[in-house]
Design an enzyme around this catalytic site. Structure first.
Site, PDB file in Angstrom:
ATOM      1  N   GLY A 131      -2.455 -29.671  48.968  1.00  0.00           N
ATOM      2  CA  GLY A 131      -2.590 -28.231  49.244  1.00  0.00           C
ATOM      3  C   GLY A 131      -1.242 -27.580  49.429  1.00  0.00           C
ATOM      4  N   ALA A 132      -0.312 -27.894  48.502  1.00  0.00           N
ATOM      5  CA  ALA A 132       1.079 -27.443  48.689  1.00  0.00           C
ATOM      6  C   ALA A 132       1.378 -26.136  47.956  1.00  0.00           C
ATOM      7  CB  ALA A 132       2.032 -28.534  48.227  1.00  0.00           C
ATOM      8  N   GLY A 140       0.604 -21.292  51.867  1.00  0.00           N
ATOM      9  CA  GLY A 140       0.537 -21.480  53.325  1.00  0.00           C
ATOM     10  C   GLY A 140       1.490 -22.527  53.864  1.00  0.00           C
ATOM     11  N   ILE A 141       0.971 -23.310  54.812  1.00  0.00           N
ATOM     12  CA  ILE A 141       1.774 -24.311  55.522  1.00  0.00           C
ATOM     13  C   ILE A 141       2.287 -25.380  54.555  1.00  0.00           C
ATOM     14  CG2 ILE A 141       1.641 -26.093  57.321  1.00  0.00           C
ATOM     15  CD1 ILE A 141      -0.638 -24.304  58.600  1.00  0.00           C
ATOM     16  N   GLY A 142       1.436 -25.769  53.611  1.00  0.00           N
ATOM     17  CA  GLY A 142       1.803 -26.828  52.657  1.00  0.00           C
ATOM     18  C   GLY A 142       2.991 -26.431  51.802  1.00  0.00           C
ATOM     19  N   TYR A 169     -16.145 -26.845  60.457  1.00  0.00           N
ATOM     20  CA  TYR A 169     -14.678 -26.932  60.406  1.00  0.00           C
ATOM     21  C   TYR A 169     -14.165 -27.768  61.588  1.00  0.00           C
ATOM     22  CZ  TYR A 169      -9.757 -25.518  60.448  1.00  0.00           C
ATOM     23  OH  TYR A 169      -8.365 -25.532  60.458  1.00  0.00           O
TER      24      TYR A 169
HETATM   25  N1  LIG Z   1      -3.780 -21.383  59.435  1.00  0.00           N
HETATM   26  C1  LIG Z   1      -4.074 -21.817  60.641  1.00  0.00           C
HETATM   27  O1  LIG Z   1      -4.112 -21.040  61.624  1.00  0.00           O
HETATM   28  C2  LIG Z   1      -4.356 -23.257  60.867  1.00  0.00           C
HETATM   29  C3  LIG Z   1      -4.352 -24.178  59.839  1.00  0.00           C
HETATM   30  N2  LIG Z   1      -4.647 -25.484  60.102  1.00  0.00           N
HETATM   31  C4  LIG Z   1      -4.708 -26.468  59.017  1.00  0.00           C
HETATM   32  O2  LIG Z   1      -3.534 -26.390  58.235  1.00  0.00           O
HETATM   33  C5  LIG Z   1      -3.804 -26.841  56.915  1.00  0.00           C
HETATM   34  C6  LIG Z   1      -3.199 -25.892  55.912  1.00  0.00           C
HETATM   35  O3  LIG Z   1      -3.829 -24.652  56.065  1.00  0.00           O
HETATM   36  P1  LIG Z   1      -3.189 -23.239  55.705  1.00  0.00           P
HETATM   37  O4  LIG Z   1      -1.901 -23.406  55.021  1.00  0.00           O
HETATM   38  O5  LIG Z   1      -3.255 -22.413  56.919  1.00  0.00           O
HETATM   39  O6  LIG Z   1      -4.310 -22.688  54.709  1.00  0.00           O
HETATM   40  P2  LIG Z   1      -4.248 -22.169  53.206  1.00  0.00           P
HETATM   41  O7  LIG Z   1      -5.626 -21.722  52.889  1.00  0.00           O
HETATM   42  O8  LIG Z   1      -3.138 -21.224  53.042  1.00  0.00           O
HETATM   43  O9  LIG Z   1      -3.906 -23.494  52.391  1.00  0.00           O
HETATM   44  C7  LIG Z   1      -4.877 -24.488  52.184  1.00  0.00           C
HETATM   45  C8  LIG Z   1      -4.482 -25.335  51.000  1.00  0.00           C
HETATM   46  O10 LIG Z   1      -5.501 -26.321  50.800  1.00  0.00           O
HETATM   47  C9  LIG Z   1      -5.852 -26.305  49.430  1.00  0.00           C
HETATM   48  N3  LIG Z   1      -7.188 -26.800  49.168  1.00  0.00           N
HETATM   49  C10 LIG Z   1      -8.368 -26.289  49.599  1.00  0.00           C
HETATM   50  N4  LIG Z   1      -9.379 -26.980  49.077  1.00  0.00           N
HETATM   51  C11 LIG Z   1      -8.855 -27.956  48.297  1.00  0.00           C
HETATM   52  C12 LIG Z   1      -9.390 -28.956  47.475  1.00  0.00           C
HETATM   53  N5  LIG Z   1     -10.689 -29.102  47.285  1.00  0.00           N
HETATM   54  N6  LIG Z   1      -8.547 -29.797  46.827  1.00  0.00           N
HETATM   55  C13 LIG Z   1      -7.214 -29.637  46.962  1.00  0.00           C
HETATM   56  N7  LIG Z   1      -6.642 -28.690  47.701  1.00  0.00           N
HETATM   57  C14 LIG Z   1      -7.457 -27.847  48.357  1.00  0.00           C
HETATM   58  C15 LIG Z   1      -5.696 -24.851  49.007  1.00  0.00           C
HETATM   59  O11 LIG Z   1      -5.649 -24.715  47.600  1.00  0.00           O
HETATM   60  P3  LIG Z   1      -6.065 -23.307  46.893  1.00  0.00           P
HETATM   61  O12 LIG Z   1      -4.997 -22.341  47.234  1.00  0.00           O
HETATM   62  O13 LIG Z   1      -6.143 -23.636  45.446  1.00  0.00           O
HETATM   63  O14 LIG Z   1      -7.377 -22.929  47.475  1.00  0.00           O
HETATM   64  C16 LIG Z   1      -4.386 -24.540  49.695  1.00  0.00           C
HETATM   65  O15 LIG Z   1      -3.326 -25.029  48.933  1.00  0.00           O
HETATM   66  C17 LIG Z   1      -5.315 -26.981  56.817  1.00  0.00           C
HETATM   67  O16 LIG Z   1      -5.668 -28.351  56.906  1.00  0.00           O
HETATM   68  C18 LIG Z   1      -5.836 -26.231  58.034  1.00  0.00           C
HETATM   69  O17 LIG Z   1      -7.050 -26.740  58.506  1.00  0.00           O
HETATM   70  C19 LIG Z   1      -4.906 -25.908  61.373  1.00  0.00           C
HETATM   71  C20 LIG Z   1      -4.890 -25.046  62.417  1.00  0.00           C
HETATM   72  C21 LIG Z   1      -4.635 -23.641  62.258  1.00  0.00           C
HETATM   73  C1  LIG Z   2      -7.837 -15.045  71.013  1.00  0.00           C
HETATM   74  C2  LIG Z   2      -6.443 -14.615  70.648  1.00  0.00           C
HETATM   75  C3  LIG Z   2      -5.871 -14.912  69.440  1.00  0.00           C
HETATM   76  C4  LIG Z   2      -6.681 -15.576  68.392  1.00  0.00           C
HETATM   77  C5  LIG Z   2      -6.692 -16.854  68.105  1.00  0.00           C
HETATM   78  C6  LIG Z   2      -7.425 -17.394  66.968  1.00  0.00           C
HETATM   79  C7  LIG Z   2      -8.380 -16.544  66.262  1.00  0.00           C
HETATM   80  C8  LIG Z   2      -7.197 -18.647  66.586  1.00  0.00           C
HETATM   81  C9  LIG Z   2      -7.707 -19.263  65.401  1.00  0.00           C
HETATM   82  C10 LIG Z   2      -7.326 -20.498  65.112  1.00  0.00           C
HETATM   83  C11 LIG Z   2      -7.653 -21.169  63.886  1.00  0.00           C
HETATM   84  C12 LIG Z   2      -8.092 -20.428  62.704  1.00  0.00           C
HETATM   85  C13 LIG Z   2      -7.496 -22.499  63.841  1.00  0.00           C
HETATM   86  C14 LIG Z   2      -7.667 -23.265  62.668  1.00  0.00           C
HETATM   87  O1  LIG Z   2      -7.663 -24.469  62.694  1.00  0.00           O
HETATM   88  C15 LIG Z   2      -4.467 -14.477  69.069  1.00  0.00           C
HETATM   89  C16 LIG Z   2      -4.537 -13.555  67.868  1.00  0.00           C
HETATM   90  C17 LIG Z   2      -3.607 -15.679  68.718  1.00  0.00           C
HETATM   91  C18 LIG Z   2      -3.729 -13.781  70.217  1.00  0.00           C
HETATM   92  C19 LIG Z   2      -4.590 -12.990  71.076  1.00  0.00           C
HETATM   93  C20 LIG Z   2      -5.686 -13.863  71.679  1.00  0.00           C
END
Ligand SMILES: NC(=O)C1=CN([C@@H]2O[C@H](COP(=O)(O)OP(=O)(O)OC[C@H]3O[C@@H](n4cnc5c(N)ncnc54)[C@H](OP(=O)(O)O)[C@@H]3O)[C@@H](O)[C@H]2O)C=CC1
Ligand SMILES: CC1=C(/C=C/C(C)=C/C=C/C(C)=C/C=O)C(C)(C)CCC1
Length: 319
Positions: free
Chosen positions: A49-50, A53-55, A203
């Site tokens: 998933g690079a 986002g984070i990747g 999730y």
């Molecule tokens: N964002 C957040 O607040 C948080 C994120 N995380 C975790 O961080 C990780 C990265 O997430 P983030 O960068 O935020 O999310 P993004 O949605 O920006 O990135 C997710 C990546 O995963 C890929 N992906 C999804 N499905 C598949 C699949 N079937 N096969 C291969 N690749 C796939 C996407 O590809 P494509 O673009 O093609 O869909 C994309 O590259 C995740 O594991 C998420 O659970 C954890 C906590 C909080």
């Molecule tokens: C309550 C609250 C917040 C929301 C947090 C959320 C919605 C977190 C979602 C986390 C996810 C999506 C995790 C994925 O693994 C903020 C905006 C940080 C700041 C104000 C208080």
């Protein structure tokens, strides 16, 4: 009327305070930074998933440090576009894109077969790809999408690459989990949510599975010089919320309080390279520091059972 005035005035004060303190809030929200000076010349990294986002930010930083970075993406075009933007910001970046759909075990097997034939070392594997809160969907193999992609797909991938990681040791695996694991339970009686489905809970279950997988794998890798740790990246403003309009709106309104993808990549990078973690395994990190694991994420009984069930579901043996 009076109540309305008080509410409007209150909102105005809050908005003003947010604007005034924005730089401080941003600094706090950014969280921990990986300050390791480590160079990755001669190292090979694989990130799922690079393409976004984070990747993508993890790929960029590791490429800047000299690693050969293989970006495993389900959409080759999106992957190539991201690789181009990495090359544009880092002229010496050695990045390449390979196709991998974690929602299809045939794709995972084909990816691994080609990878093992063409890449002779793997020092860092980052299981980063993830989906969140999608409507009830099944993977090609009939797994519920969250547990299928976030856990089972990565489980199969790691099982196919573990021999190469061991041969390339010292090597590290980073599993991108979440704080959401706190709200998850492994529903062994209905792992694929056929009885009832809640996208948020599905999730959370998959993110708990990530933590349990990292702990169980680390136990099984003792003495191999391959370590595995899980990570909570923070709350990051990325495409992860794409399946929830409410979350997408919420994230854009509160973006000042959230991490950027670059900030969200810091703990993955830290776990992948920091010298002080060379022998640390089976731990959970957030903001580049050890983090709390919920009791259900510390249960050895659950991690062993999940391991067995995962092997059974994937039709593999991994001991
Ligand atoms: N964002 C957040 O607040 C948080 C994120 N995380 C975790 O961080 C990780 C990265 O997430 P983030 O960068 O935020 O999310 P993004 O949605 O920006 O990135 C997710 C990546 O995963 C890929 N992906 C999804 N499905 C598949 C699949 N079937 N096969 C291969 N690749 C796939 C996407 O590809 P494509 O673009 O093609 O869909 C994309 O590259 C995740 O594991 C998420 O659970 C954890 C906590 C909080
Ligand atoms: C309550 C609250 C917040 C929301 C947090 C959320 C919605 C977190 C979602 C986390 C996810 C999506 C995790 C994925 O693994 C903020 C905006 C940080 C700041 C104000 C208080």
């Amino acid at each position: 009327m009076m109540v309305l005035l008080v509410i409007v005035a209150g909102l105005g004060v809050v908005t003003l305070l947010v604007i005034l303190f924005a730089p401080h809030i941003r600094k706090y929200a950014a969280g921990g930074v990986c300050r390791s000076p480590v160079s990755l010349e001669g190292k090979t990294v694989l990130i799922t998933g690079a393409n976004t986002g984070i990747g993508k930010e993890t790929a960029l930083e590791l490429a800047v440090r000299g690693a050969r970075v293989i970006m495993a993406c389900r959409d080759i075009d999106k992957g190539e576009e991201s690789a181009d933007s990495i090359r544009a910001s880092c002229a010496h970046a050695q990045v390449e894109v390979r196709q991998l759909d974690l929602a299809d075990t045939c794709s995972i097997r084909a990816f691994a077969q080609k990878f093992l034939a063409e890449v002779n070392q793997l020092h860092i594997l980052i299981n980063n790809a993830g989906v969140m809160m999608c409507p009830y969907t099944k993977t090609i193999d009939g797994f519920e999408m969250h547990i299928g992609v976030n856990h089972l797909g990565h489980f199969l991938l790691a099982s196919l690459l573990i021999g190469l990681l061991k041969r390339s040791a010292p090597a590290r695996i980073v599993v991108v989990s979440s704080l959401a694991h706190n709200f998850g339970w492994i529903r062994f009686h209905d792992l694929h949510s056929q009885g009832s489905y809640n996208s948020g809970l599905a999730y959370c279950q998959s993110k708990l599975a990530n933590v349990l997988f990292a702990r169980e794998l680390s136990r099984r890798l003792k003495g191999t010089n391959v370590t595995v740790n899980s990570v909570h990246p923070g709350t990051v403003n990325s495409d992860l919320t794409r399946h929830s309009t409410l979350m997408t709106i919420f994230f854009s309104v509160f973006s000042t309080f959230l991490k950027t993808p670059r900030e969200g990549a810091q703990t993955s990078i830290y776990c992948a390279i920091a010298d002080e973690l060379h022998s640390i395994s089976g731990k959970h990190f957030s903001d580049c520091a050890p983090a709390f694991v919920a009791p259900q994420g510390r249960s050895e009984e659950t991690s062993r059972r999940l391991w067995d069930v995962s092997c059974e579901q994937l039709g593999i043996q991994w001991d």
